[in-house]
Design a protein around this motif. Structure first.
Motif, short mmCIF file in Angstrom:
data_model
loop_
_atom_site.label_atom_id
_atom_site.label_comp_id
_atom_site.label_asym_id
_atom_site.label_seq_id
_atom_site.Cartn_x
_atom_site.Cartn_y
_atom_site.Cartn_z
N THR A 121 0.84 -1.20 0.00
CA THR A 121 0.00 0.00 0.00
C THR A 121 0.87 1.25 0.00
O THR A 121 0.60 2.21 -0.72
N ALA A 122 1.94 1.23 0.81
CA ALA A 122 2.85 2.38 0.85
C ALA A 122 3.50 2.59 -0.51
O ALA A 122 3.61 3.73 -0.99
N PRO A 194 -4.48 3.11 13.09
CA PRO A 194 -5.69 3.77 12.57
C PRO A 194 -6.19 4.90 13.46
O PRO A 194 -6.91 5.78 12.99
N ALA A 195 -5.79 4.88 14.75
CA ALA A 195 -6.26 5.93 15.67
C ALA A 195 -5.31 7.12 15.74
O ALA A 195 -5.59 8.09 16.46
N TYR A 245 1.54 6.66 11.50
CA TYR A 245 0.53 7.21 10.60
C TYR A 245 -0.77 6.40 10.69
O TYR A 245 -0.78 5.25 11.13
N ALA A 246 -1.85 7.05 10.28
CA ALA A 246 -3.12 6.36 10.13
C ALA A 246 -3.35 5.99 8.68
O ALA A 246 -3.76 4.88 8.36
N GLU A 247 -3.07 6.93 7.78
CA GLU A 247 -3.20 6.69 6.34
C GLU A 247 -1.91 7.11 5.65
O GLU A 247 -1.45 8.24 5.85
N ILE A 248 -1.35 6.23 4.85
CA ILE A 248 -0.06 6.51 4.23
C ILE A 248 -0.15 7.68 3.26
O ILE A 248 0.86 8.36 3.00
N ALA A 249 -1.33 7.98 2.75
CA ALA A 249 -1.48 9.11 1.83
C ALA A 249 -1.12 10.43 2.50
O ALA A 249 -0.79 11.40 1.80
N GLU A 250 -1.18 10.47 3.82
CA GLU A 250 -0.85 11.70 4.55
C GLU A 250 0.66 11.87 4.74
O GLU A 250 1.10 12.88 5.30
N LEU A 254 6.37 13.86 4.31
CA LEU A 254 7.32 13.37 5.31
C LEU A 254 8.37 12.47 4.66
O LEU A 254 9.58 12.59 4.93
N VAL A 255 7.93 11.56 3.81
CA VAL A 255 8.86 10.66 3.13
C VAL A 255 9.71 11.42 2.13
O VAL A 255 10.92 11.19 2.02
N ARG A 256 9.09 12.34 1.42
CA ARG A 256 9.86 13.16 0.48
C ARG A 256 10.95 13.94 1.22
O ARG A 256 12.08 14.07 0.74
#
Length: 395
Positions: A121-122, A194-195, A245-250, A254-256
């Motif tokens: 997913t990531a 998730p929380a 993280y809760a959702e990797i899309a957020e 940070l990764v960049r």
């Protein structure tokens, strides 16, 4: 009509992938899935054939028959080719169970996680913004060069069935193409909650990170300097890092940021490695892998009373950093925090209670019950099998 073999580079292991024997439309589907992996620069070194076809009503992968449907073939091939490539590269580079994404200049972030906990997913989500390197295996050379594995992405549908996966090609998913030359910018432990209220990067102690990363490697102890390799990778880019993280899309920025050197100003972690006298327990290259042997059983004692010297038991490797140690015995890593690390490090030669107390006071400061605390600590290390009284007989 045939499409001819695809020249595939699997993190430094080159293959001539021939799927013509599958017939159409299956052969065309497989070629589409593997186009990205076959479209990079010509791989170096030996190119081995990998023929996929049908024989006696069964699918055949590199001569090995499989009772599987056409729907199961793409994932079966992806898994088999990855495992064959790991076998070829064993002992040559650090093989991480990780997703990988890269900046345009090739700076790569490896995202380490256990199977089924978010790597694909990531890779899929972050790969829409950063270069797609791999969704499951990141290979790191001694100089921190990264070898890509732009394989199809394996998406798990049923968490109770690890083989219930479908494959999608990175081109089909619109993932960004990574540059040809890659280098490790940072290694990140994925921690999905998730929380979680907000995504954040946390710098974690090296020994804590090692305890999580060592099980997420392939054939680590086959390397000439295994712990040096994994410590160098973990401390790249100011790490070790954990991504909450809760959702990797957020987490795209940070990764960049890590790929662009966000952690470069962090104080580097000092670490030291030791090699013990325990055999590496290497398997025969042509034999199927077997489970690691359990560590030697602890000595049976009624607690250590502080009488007589103690010494270390056999071990394979140890890493010391930030006041803690990771000790590997029979391929099993154990964390020794604080005072336990102090005692274990002091026992590079046999010592009695008085010497151990002196070493502990020098490192941690005086304590009114130093003798009692040290006796309890050594007793715990004896019980865990890391330490034994000198001359003790094992059962």
């Amino acid at each position: 009509m045939t499409g001819g073999p695809l020249l595939v580079d699997a993190f430094g292991a080159a293959w001539s992938l021939d799927v013509d024997g599958l017939g159409e439309p299956m052969a065309g589907r497989v070629r589409a899935l593997w186009t990205r992996a076959a479209s990079g620069p010509a791989p170096e070194g030996e190119v081995r054939p990998y023929v996929v076809g049908r024989a006696d009503g069964l699918l055949s992968l590199a001569g090995v028959p499989h009772r599987a449907s056409d729907a199961e073939l793409p994932y079966l091939l992806s898994r088999a080719l990855t495992m064959a490539s790991i076998h070829r590269r064993t002992g040559q580079c650090l093989l991480l169970h990780a997703a990988g994404v890269s900046a345009p200049d090739g700076a790569t972030v490896a995202l380490v996680a256990a199977s089924g906990t978010g790597k694909t997913t990531a890779a899929r989500v972050l790969g829409a913004h950063l270069g797609y390197v791999s969704d499951e295996t990141v290979a790191v050379e001694d100089d921190l060069t990264v070898r890509p594995w732009a394989k199809p992405l394996s998406v798990l549908h049923d968490p109770t069935d690890p083989f219930d996966k479908t494959e999608s090609g990175p081109d089909e998913l619109g993932l960004v193409r990574a540059p040809a030359e890659l280098h490790l910018a940072a290694l990140v432990l994925l921690s999905r909650d998730p929380a979680a209220q907000a995504s954040r990067l946390e710098r974690v102690p090296l020994v804590e990170a090692l305890a999580e990363v060592v099980p997420q490697t392939s054939a680590l102890l086959r390397l000439e300097h295994p712990m040096e390799a994994v410590c160098s990778a973990l401390t790249a880019g100011g790490g070790p890092w954990r991504l909450h993280y809760a959702e990797i899309a957020e987490c795209v920025e940070l990764v960049r940021g890590l790929a662009e050197g966000r952690g470069a100003d962090e104080e580097p972690v000092a670490w030291a490695c030791e090699r013990g006298d325990e055999p590496a327990l290497l398997e025969d290259d042509d034999a199927p892998p077997s489970p690691p042997s359990p560590p030697s059983p602890p000595v049976t004692v009624e607690g250590w009373t502080g009488q007589g010297p103690v010494c270390r038991t056999s071990f394979q490797h140890a890493v010391h950093a930030q006041g803690s140690s990771l000790v590997i015995r029979a391929q099993v890593p154990s964390v020794l925090p604080g005072l336990a690390s102090t005692v274990w490090r002091a026992l590079e030669e046999p010592r009695g209670l008085d010497e151990l107390v002196e070493r502990a006071v020098a490192e941690h400061g005086p304590h009114p019950d130093a003798d009692g605390i040290l006796t309890a600590t050594v007793s715990a290390l004896v019980a865990s099998g890391h330490v034994e009284p000198v001359g003790a007989d094992r059962p």
